[in-house]
Design a protein around this motif. Structure first.
Motif, PDB file in Angstrom:
ATOM      1  N   GLU A  11     -61.251   9.670 -29.777  1.00  0.00           N
ATOM      2  CA  GLU A  11     -60.939   9.394 -31.177  1.00  0.00           C
ATOM      3  C   GLU A  11     -60.372  10.617 -31.894  1.00  0.00           C
ATOM      4  N   LEU A  68     -60.179   4.998 -34.591  1.00  0.00           N
ATOM      5  CA  LEU A  68     -61.044   4.290 -33.648  1.00  0.00           C
ATOM      6  C   LEU A  68     -60.254   3.620 -32.534  1.00  0.00           C
ATOM      7  N   GLN A  72     -64.456   7.455 -26.190  1.00  0.00           N
ATOM      8  CA  GLN A  72     -64.738   7.326 -27.621  1.00  0.00           C
ATOM      9  C   GLN A  72     -66.186   7.708 -27.921  1.00  0.00           C
ATOM     10  N   GLY A  88     -64.102   0.356 -30.135  1.00  0.00           N
ATOM     11  CA  GLY A  88     -62.786   0.970 -30.019  1.00  0.00           C
ATOM     12  C   GLY A  88     -62.324   1.042 -28.576  1.00  0.00           C
TER      13      GLY A  88
END
Length: 222
Positions: A140, A161, A181, A196
């Motif tokens: 991210e 995201l 992530q 995400g």
């Protein structure tokens, strides 16, 4: 001068978008010319000579007026705020957007200027690793990407995201992506990082890529 941030041939080709992005970024300089920027990155875990060399290679800069805006109608002008600035580039290295991490975090922690989904923050060698068919990580935040790069894993950061540029999707076939992530939850208690990762995996897997979820252990992020 803005030319110290990147070469003129690494700017968005559209003149209007180029001017808007450069104005929003404001004047930029190398991190080592601003002690507050170096302290911020040291606080984030980048204090060694090796890590600071990585920051320079990744194109980080300090902006004293990042996010500035001229007055428009009833909206007052905004002078911008001091920030560490991370470049988002496209497949050939052209700057298409930038994300600033503000040094003073009493309000908003970061802000992105330009079309985020047109590019990615790229650690040195990430594009070359992708082209060679080696595994690359997708995270991210730019700082997560830099943390993984220090450990030897090339990484891209979406600076959000989810959402990928079309040029990365076009290179997904027969490639391996480590989806790293955050290991966190949103206001509803759902794992935001997992959501995400699932969104990105759905796109890349459909295009022939192999995706593996890769979580930090005992920490929220990298």
């Amino acid at each position: 001068a803005i030319e110290r941030y990147h070469a003129p041939d690494c700017l968005p080709p559209d003149a209007g978008a180029r001017a808007q992005l450069l104005h929003a970024c404001g004047p930029l300089c190398p991190l080592e010319e601003e002690p507050a920027a170096l302290r911020y990155m040291a606080w984030r875990g980048f204090s060694t000579d090796e890590s600071q060399k990585l920051l320079r290679a990744a194109g980080l800069r300090f902006g004293k007026e990042f996010g500035r805006r001229d007055a428009q109608g009833e909206k007052a002008a905004f002078p911008g705020r001091p920030a560490v600035v991370f470049p988002l580039r496209d497949a050939v290295g052209e700057l298409v957007a930038a994300q600033g991490r503000f040094l003073e975090t009493s309000s908003r922690r970061f802000q992105t200027e330009g079309p985020r989904r047109a590019g990615l923050f790229q650690t040195p060698g990430a594009m070359e690793a992708l082209e060679r068919g080696e595994p690359v990580a997708i995270v991210e935040a730019p700082i997560d990407a830099l943390s993984l790069a220090l450990g030897g894993l090339p990484a891209f950061a979406t600076c959000g995201l989810d959402g990928l540029p079309e040029w990365l999707e076009s290179q997904a076939y027969n490639r391996t992506f480590l989806l790293a992530q955050d290991n966190d939850s949103d206001a509803t208690g759902k794992a935001a990082g997992d959501r995400g990762a699932e969104s990105i995996a759905a796109v890349l897997s459909r295009l022939g890529g192999t995706c593996r979820r890769f979580r930090p252990v005992a920490y929220k992020d990298w």
